[in-house]
Design an enzyme around this catalytic site. Sequence first.
Site, PDB file in Angstrom:
ATOM      1  N   LEU A  61      52.037  42.468 -10.486  1.00  0.00           N
ATOM      2  CA  LEU A  61      51.781  43.078 -11.785  1.00  0.00           C
ATOM      3  C   LEU A  61      50.467  43.843 -11.669  1.00  0.00           C
ATOM      4  O   LEU A  61      49.547  43.417 -10.961  1.00  0.00           O
ATOM      5  CB  LEU A  61      51.635  42.017 -12.884  1.00  0.00           C
ATOM      6  CG  LEU A  61      52.884  41.253 -13.334  1.00  0.00           C
ATOM      7  CD1 LEU A  61      52.492  40.231 -14.403  1.00  0.00           C
ATOM      8  CD2 LEU A  61      53.957  42.188 -13.868  1.00  0.00           C
ATOM      9  N   ASP A  62      50.374  44.963 -12.381  1.00  0.00           N
ATOM     10  CA  ASP A  62      49.114  45.684 -12.427  1.00  0.00           C
ATOM     11  C   ASP A  62      48.031  44.777 -13.006  1.00  0.00           C
ATOM     12  O   ASP A  62      48.314  43.887 -13.818  1.00  0.00           O
ATOM     13  CB  ASP A  62      49.236  46.936 -13.294  1.00  0.00           C
ATOM     14  CG  ASP A  62      50.169  47.977 -12.703  1.00  0.00           C
ATOM     15  OD1 ASP A  62      50.380  47.950 -11.481  1.00  0.00           O
ATOM     16  OD2 ASP A  62      50.679  48.812 -13.470  1.00  0.00           O
ATOM     17  N   ARG A  63      46.812  45.049 -12.631  1.00  0.00           N
ATOM     18  CA  ARG A  63      45.683  44.233 -13.097  1.00  0.00           C
ATOM     19  C   ARG A  63      45.618  44.181 -14.625  1.00  0.00           C
ATOM     20  O   ARG A  63      45.338  43.128 -15.209  1.00  0.00           O
ATOM     21  CB  ARG A  63      44.379  44.789 -12.520  1.00  0.00           C
ATOM     22  CG  ARG A  63      43.147  43.981 -12.897  1.00  0.00           C
ATOM     23  CD  ARG A  63      41.928  44.528 -12.193  1.00  0.00           C
ATOM     24  NE  ARG A  63      40.743  43.725 -12.482  1.00  0.00           N
ATOM     25  CZ  ARG A  63      39.553  43.915 -11.914  1.00  0.00           C
ATOM     26  NH1 ARG A  63      39.407  44.878 -11.015  1.00  0.00           N
ATOM     27  NH2 ARG A  63      38.531  43.146 -12.230  1.00  0.00           N
TER      28      ARG A  63
END
Length: 340
Positions: free
Chosen positions: A161-163
Site C-alpha cells: 500500500l502507498d505510504r
Amino acid sequence: MRSKHPSADASGAGKSVATPTSGAPGVQFLTVPGELAGQRIDNFLQARLKGVPRSRIYRILRKGEVRVNKGRVKAEYKLQAGDVVRVPPVRTAEQAPAPVAGDQLRQLVQESILYDANGLLVINKPAGLAVHGGSGVRLGLIEVLRQMFPESQFMELVHRLDRDTSGAIMVARKRSVLKHVQTELRGGRMEKSYLALAAGKWPRGRRVVEAPLRKNTLKSGERMVSVDPEGKASETRFQVLERFSGATLLAAEPVTGRTHQIRVHAQFVGCPLAGDAKYTADDVNKAFRAVGLKRLFLHSALVGCTLPDGQKVKVEAPLSEELELVLSNLRSGAELPAQA
C-alpha cells in the site's frame, strides 16, 4: 553430488540454529525451519549475510564454501525443512545499527492487527506508515512486525500500500502462504476493495476506467504516474456509494495493480481524490481541510483470499476516526468551498 537429506532432530526442527564449529572460527551451521522450506539458497544467504554483495554470495557457492547437508549446491537449490547449511565466515560491510521501533509505534501496530492465523497477518495500516524501509524511510511496517515477532522465522509483505493509504494489508508468516496468495493475486482471484472520497460529481454510469499508466521518476526521486498510450494496461472498477455537495464517496476495485492506479484513474475522470498531495490541486485539498481532512482519503477497506488448505479468508478494515469525522461533517451539510 549433495549428500542425502538428514533427518531433523527435535532440537533443530522448527527453528534456525547457528553454532560455531571447532577449528573453523566464524563458520555457522544453520538448520532450516519449516517456514523457510522452498526458499532458494542464494536468497537464504542474502538475508543472513547483510551487506555482502550478491556476486560474493554466488562466488562462495561456486567454490563450494557453502554446503547443504555436507554437499555442494547450486544457487537455485531450494531448501527443505531440516537442511543443515554450512555458512563460511564472510566479512560484511559496516552498517549503521538498525532503527528500533518505539513502544508507541509497536502499540499502534499491535492494536491494528485484524487477523492472525494460518500463517497470515492482516493489519489495518495507519496512514503515514510506509510498508517497508527504503528511499529515506528507515523503519516501515514489515520491520516493525519483525521486531514485534522475533520468534517468527518468516515475515514478508504479500502486497503493498502507498505510504499515505490506510487500511487492510496482508503479511505472510509462512513461505507457502506467501507463494499461494501471491499466485491468487496475479490470477485476479484475490479480493481487494477500497473506499475513496473524490472531489466533484462522479459521472453517472462511469463504472469502469481503462486507461494505460506510465510511471516516471522525477529528478528529485519522486514517483509520478500518468495516463499514457505507451503505458501498461490498467483497469479500475468504481461504484458510487454516496454523493455529497462537491464530493463523491466511491468503492474502488483495482483489476490490475499499477502504482497509484486508483488515484490516477480518478484524476483521469476529472474527480481527483480528496487530500491527494500528488494528483489533486492545492486549492481543492484546502477546501477539504475545511471539513477536517488532513490526509489522502484512500482506504483499503477489504481484502480476501483463499489459503493453501482451501480456507477462505475475508477481512474488513474500519475507517479511522479522522475519516469517519470527515464523512459525518459532509453528511451533516458542511459546505465545501467552491473550488472543490
